[in-house]
Write a protein that holds these residues in place. Structure first.
Motif: not given
Length: 126
Positions: A49, A52, A76, A78, A80-81, A94, A98, A116
């Motif tokens: 991903t 963001s 995932l 930085s 990332c949701k 992560f 994230a 995280n």
């Protein structure tokens, strides 16, 4: 769905198969999952991903009913949701900031966390 960037898409309950890598990339870095039911993502190698990126749940989708089956590793980005149950054959990384609503399981290597938040959900009960 091999070669399809998930960013900008809206998907409905079902099984989604990638022979190799899956990604949620910028600039459209939002994947929307809509509807109650099971979502199963079968990814042959890696999940990546971008910075963001987001997995958004709509219309009754529950994070505990979204399964990401990853043939090797997941990263995932930085900020990332992400949402769902990550199950990787190798590792899950992560990046800074994230977050995950769901769970993360790595079979043969580590789950690496850097500043995280993981919010665990109850089992999927459809």
């Amino acid at each position: 769905m091999t070669g399809v960037d998930l960013g900008g898409l809206t998907l409905y309950p079902g099984v989604y198969k990638f022979d190799s890598t899956a990604s949620i990339a910028a600039p459209r870095g939002k994947l929307t999952l809509s509807g109650s039911g099971l979502f199963i993502f079968q990814i042959g190698s890696a999940l990546k991903t971008s910075l963001s990126s987001q997995v958004l749940l709509r219309n009754g989708t529950l994070p505990q009913c979204v399964f990401w089956l990853i043939g090797s590793s997941a990263v995932l980005g930085s900020g990332c949701k992400f949402q769902g149950i990550l199950m990787a054959s190798a590792s899950i990384g992560f990046m800074d900031g994230a977050s995950l609503v769901g769970a993360a399981y790595a079979q043969n290597a580590a789950v690496t966390l850097i500043n995280n938040v993981i919010t665990v959900q109850p089992a999927c009960n459809l």
